[in-house]
Design a protein around this motif. Structure first.
Motif: not given
Length: 188
Positions: A5-33
């Motif tokens: 089972v692949v379980s992922e947090f993804v944005t509407l445009d399919g981004v899976m990177q840095d949902p928790g905000g560990v500093g990988e991308i500028e808008r990291g932490g996008w899942s938190m709100p």
């Protein structure tokens, strides 16, 4: 036979990177709100329905740095720390996190062998490069996507350009924060 089972947090445009905000991308932490207790229940239930984690090295190292010092009344941290962990890596030699084993050889064959063993689900989270390998080799039995109502426009995507994966929807529901849980299986 176990399911992978692949379980992922993804944005509407399919981004899976840095949902928790560990500093990988500028808008990291996008899942938190959008956090909601129902998301926590989904993650709790899937962990307890599994008896193994399959992780890429980068995700493994992040988890291994965070989870050993955690505890909670529900037992989630104990489960994370005690469950069997398989790490796909060519560079990690001596994993320190409890109950961890490195897969370095023929990754596809070793994972196929894990699936043939008796047991419960094998859960994959994060691990973008590993997930690409699993998809290319038809090893994924279910995609469990928590889709967040945000578009980042940049970042590593779950389905990269050129991907071709036919899926069958098996569940769709939303949580009050606007996140959609979508469960898919490969289409025949």
């Amino acid at each position: 036979m176990r399911r992978l089972v692949v379980s992922e947090f993804v944005t509407l445009d399919g981004v899976m990177q840095d949902p928790g905000g560990v500093g990988e991308i500028e808008r990291g932490g996008w899942s938190m709100p959008y956090w909601h207790e129902e998301i926590g229940k989904v993650k709790f239930d899937e962990l307890f329905a599994s008896d193994a984690l399959l992780l890429g090295r980068v995700t493994y190292e992040g988890f291994a740095a965070a989870w050993p010092g955690q505890s909670d009344e529900a037992g989630f941290a104990d489960r994370m720390n005690g469950i069997a962990k398989y790490v796909v890596s060519t560079t990690l030699k001596d994993p320190q996190w409890n109950n961890s084993r490195v897969i370095q050889g023929n990754v596809v064959e070793e994972i196929a062998e894990l699936k043939r063993q008796p047991g419960h689900d094998i859960l994959v989270g994060g691990s973008g490069q590993l997930v690409q390998t699993l998809m290319r080799n038809n090893l994924v039995d279910e995609y469990r996507l928590l889709v967040y109502p945000i578009v980042l426009g940049t970042g590593k995507r779950l389905f990269k350009d050129g991907s071709y994966v036919k899926l069958k929807l098996v569940e769709a529901r939303s949580v009050p924060s606007g996140v959609a849980l979508l469960r898919y299986e490969p289409a025949e």
